[in-house]
Design a protein around this motif. Structure first.
Motif, PDB file in Angstrom:
ATOM      1  N   TYR A  91      -4.611 -26.195  22.937  1.00 16.62           N
ATOM      2  CA  TYR A  91      -4.889 -24.813  23.357  1.00 16.62           C
ATOM      3  C   TYR A  91      -6.370 -24.478  23.220  1.00 16.62           C
ATOM      4  O   TYR A  91      -6.938 -24.590  22.129  1.00 16.62           O
ATOM      5  CB  TYR A  91      -4.051 -23.842  22.525  1.00 16.62           C
TER       6      TYR A  91
ATOM      7  N   ASN B   8       5.388 -21.799  16.589  1.00 16.75           N
ATOM      8  CA  ASN B   8       5.267 -21.427  18.006  1.00 16.75           C
ATOM      9  C   ASN B   8       4.900 -19.955  18.154  1.00 16.75           C
ATOM     10  O   ASN B   8       4.036 -19.600  18.961  1.00 16.75           O
ATOM     11  CB  ASN B   8       6.582 -21.680  18.745  1.00 16.75           C
ATOM     12  N   ASP B  12       1.491 -18.297  19.716  1.00 14.83           N
ATOM     13  CA  ASP B  12       1.509 -17.368  20.855  1.00 14.83           C
ATOM     14  C   ASP B  12       0.797 -16.062  20.515  1.00 14.83           C
ATOM     15  O   ASP B  12       0.041 -15.531  21.330  1.00 14.83           O
ATOM     16  CB  ASP B  12       2.956 -17.079  21.294  1.00 14.83           C
ATOM     17  N   ARG B  73       1.260 -18.929  31.566  1.00 15.77           N
ATOM     18  CA  ARG B  73       0.016 -19.344  30.918  1.00 15.77           C
ATOM     19  C   ARG B  73       0.071 -20.821  30.500  1.00 15.77           C
ATOM     20  O   ARG B  73      -0.904 -21.551  30.634  1.00 15.77           O
ATOM     21  CB  ARG B  73      -0.243 -18.462  29.695  1.00 15.77           C
ATOM     22  N   GLU B  74       1.241 -21.256  30.005  1.00 19.47           N
ATOM     23  CA  GLU B  74       1.372 -22.665  29.579  1.00 19.47           C
ATOM     24  C   GLU B  74       1.158 -23.606  30.767  1.00 19.47           C
ATOM     25  O   GLU B  74       0.579 -24.680  30.615  1.00 19.47           O
ATOM     26  CB  GLU B  74       2.759 -22.927  28.975  1.00 19.47           C
ATOM     27  N   GLU B  75       1.650 -23.206  31.947  1.00 17.88           N
ATOM     28  CA  GLU B  75       1.508 -24.061  33.128  1.00 17.88           C
ATOM     29  C   GLU B  75       0.083 -23.980  33.682  1.00 17.88           C
ATOM     30  O   GLU B  75      -0.514 -25.003  34.011  1.00 17.88           O
ATOM     31  CB  GLU B  75       2.508 -23.656  34.221  1.00 17.88           C
ATOM     32  N   THR B  79      -1.009 -26.600  29.264  1.00 16.59           N
ATOM     33  CA  THR B  79      -0.692 -26.882  27.862  1.00 16.59           C
ATOM     34  C   THR B  79       0.804 -27.117  27.661  1.00 16.59           C
ATOM     35  O   THR B  79       1.235 -27.350  26.538  1.00 16.59           O
ATOM     36  CB  THR B  79      -1.137 -25.714  26.962  1.00 16.59           C
ATOM     37  N   SER B  80       1.583 -27.047  28.756  1.00 12.85           N
ATOM     38  CA  SER B  80       3.041 -27.142  28.588  1.00 12.85           C
ATOM     39  C   SER B  80       3.456 -28.525  28.063  1.00 12.85           C
ATOM     40  O   SER B  80       4.416 -28.633  27.296  1.00 12.85           O
ATOM     41  CB  SER B  80       3.772 -26.817  29.883  1.00 12.85           C
ATOM     42  N   LEU B  83       2.891 -28.532  24.356  1.00 14.10           N
ATOM     43  CA  LEU B  83       3.947 -27.760  23.699  1.00 14.10           C
ATOM     44  C   LEU B  83       5.256 -28.560  23.676  1.00 14.10           C
ATOM     45  O   LEU B  83       5.925 -28.643  22.638  1.00 14.10           O
ATOM     46  CB  LEU B  83       4.138 -26.434  24.447  1.00 14.10           C
ATOM     47  N   LYS B  96       9.436 -17.772  22.615  1.00 12.24           N
ATOM     48  CA  LYS B  96       8.962 -16.994  23.769  1.00 12.24           C
ATOM     49  C   LYS B  96       9.789 -15.715  23.919  1.00 12.24           C
ATOM     50  O   LYS B  96       9.264 -14.668  24.292  1.00 12.24           O
ATOM     51  CB  LYS B  96       9.064 -17.822  25.062  1.00 12.24           C
ATOM     52  N   TRP B 217      13.173 -26.579  31.368  1.00  9.56           N
ATOM     53  CA  TRP B 217      11.904 -26.939  30.724  1.00  9.56           C
ATOM     54  C   TRP B 217      11.539 -28.404  30.930  1.00  9.56           C
ATOM     55  O   TRP B 217      10.383 -28.743  31.163  1.00  9.56           O
ATOM     56  CB  TRP B 217      12.000 -26.584  29.243  1.00  9.56           C
TER      57      TRP B 217
END
Lengths: 207, 220
Positions: A91, B8, B12, B73-75, B79-80, B83, B96, B217
């Protein structure tokens, strides 16, 4: 004391729609062995690593991953794996230490500092990762992959973006852990292939 | 599992507090629309039905602009995979969901008093009004979390999210608007059954989402 792991890849195939990426890939590895996966660009080396790590599904075939002869279910595999790849992005809005703490399970601050020192990121530990160069990000990826002393270490082009000192650190770390880990490296670099005892050309399906 | 869930969530919230993208978008939308509606109405006497429709339109669209962000945002920041490598699907979904419930609770807590203040309305059944706002928000957050996950894996994400959310959201909005109207109006008290429907609806959505999330996912 480290556990003994074994990994059995049995006739794994991957298709995206109608396009076949690779088919019937079979190999096995045990703790203490290092294995390379090579092949031309687009042949599916990175995809193969992601399938082994359990973050992508194969179209056919099975992966049996066991510890002390006891099979580990796919959904628990991530706790035994370390994975470094240019596609794995920490991140940007977190610092190196925060990213490591997020990814690692059960390591203390001393271990984190030790790895940051080893890979030369200690002076930059409080900077947001978004401010890092590509080489620094790659060093961070390697720290995150190795910090938990995983049973299986999956490395996708591990020396990409690294300068010569970064490569030296990486290769010496691989030498240190190779006896107690299964190491699988997806690469076309001769230096990285030489680190491994055996391997496969994913396009030719030859071991 | 608790430790991973906490990690997690912490991650976030840290990221959200540092770039404030979802919160800024949602709060700005909520503030602007509430003020616009109050200025446009200019002291006109509106029926409780109109007030409740306006209030839920503002809450719905404020949420739409921010709630999908948590997965998208992860995509977008790629960063997905990071994660997915360090957390199981169930913990990702739960963290989430909790994030979105808290974010939407904040949006509702901001929009509702603002609306009541600017439009000079006061609910007759205050407890029902608060319970309706809470249950409605929970239902909206539970729907948008799983739809956000689906949309994040698709192309043209932004517009798609609101479009596919709307049909699933209709029963929630319909019941919430009716209950809000009843609690503003006076007369006979709002039906407890409708409030329970909202909670049960959220329960079903969350249970089904929890069980099916890993199929959304994990890359096929």
């Amino acid at each position: 004391m480290h556990k003994n792991y074994s990994l059995y890849i049995n006739k794994i195939s991957k298709r995206f729609g109608k396009q076949l990426l690779f088919r019937d890939i079979t190999f096995n590895a045990e703790t203490g062995e290092s294995f390379f996966i090579t092949g031309p660009n687009g042949s599916g080396k990175s995809t193969m690593l992601q399938i082994i790590a359990g973050v992508q599904k194969s179209t056919e075939g099975e992966i049996i991953f066991s510890s002390e002869k006891k099979e580990i279910p796919a959904e628990e595999r991530f706790t035994h794996f370390g994975f470094a790849s240019p596609a794995v992005n920490p991140y940007d809005m977190l610092t190196a230490s925060e990213n490591i703490r997020f990814a690692a399970s059960g390591v203390n601050g001393d271990r984190i500092d030790e790895m940051l020192h080893l890979f030369g990121l200690y002076p930059h530990r409080s900077k947001h990762v978004g401010l890092y160069s590509s080489g620094m990000k790659q060093r961070l990826r390697l720290i995150i992959a190795m910090i938990d002393s995983p049973g299986i270490l999956l490395l996708d082009e591990p020396s990409s973006y690294l300068d010569s000192s970064g490569k030296d650190i990486l290769f010496s770390e691989i030498e240190k852990i190779r006896e107690e880990t299964i190491i699988i490296i997806a690469t076309n670099e001769h230096e990285e292939i030489k680190l491994c005892g055996k391997g496969i050309d994913i396009a030719e399906q030859t071991i | 599992m608790q430790s991973r869930l906490f990690k997690n969530l912490r991650k976030d919230f840290l990221i959200e507090f540092r770039n404030r993208s979802a919160m800024n978008i949602s709060f700005a939308f909520a503030g602007i629309t509430t003020l616009s509606v109050s200025l446009a109405c200019g002291g006109a006497s509106l029926t409780p039905q109109i007030h409740s429709v306006l209030l839920w339109i503002i809450i719905f669209f404020s949420g739409m602009s921010g709630l999908s962000h948590i997965f998208i945002r992860e995509e977008e920041e790629r960063t997905s995979l990071f994660l997915a490598l360090h957390s199981d699907a169930e913990n990702i979904y739960l963290s989430k969901l909790i994030f979105n419930i808290i974010l939407f609770a904040c949006i509702t807590a901001l929009v509702t008093p603002l609306y009541l203040f600017f439009m000079q309305v006061m609910p007759v059944y205050r407890l029902y009004f608060i319970l309706t706002a809470s249950a409605g928000s929970l239902a909206v957050a539970s729907i948008t979390t799983i739809l956000g996950a689906m949309v994040a894996k698709a192309e043209s994400r932004g517009s798609l999210f609101t479009v596919i959310s709307f049909p699933v959201m209709i029963p929630v909005l319909w019941i919430s608007i009716q209950l809000t109207s009843d609690s503003l109006e006076g007369g006979s008290p709002p039906e407890l059954r409708s409030l329970l429907f909202l909670l049960a609806f959220s329960g079903v959505i969350i249970s089904v989402s929890y069980l099916t999330f890993k199929f959304i996912w994990t890359e096929q």
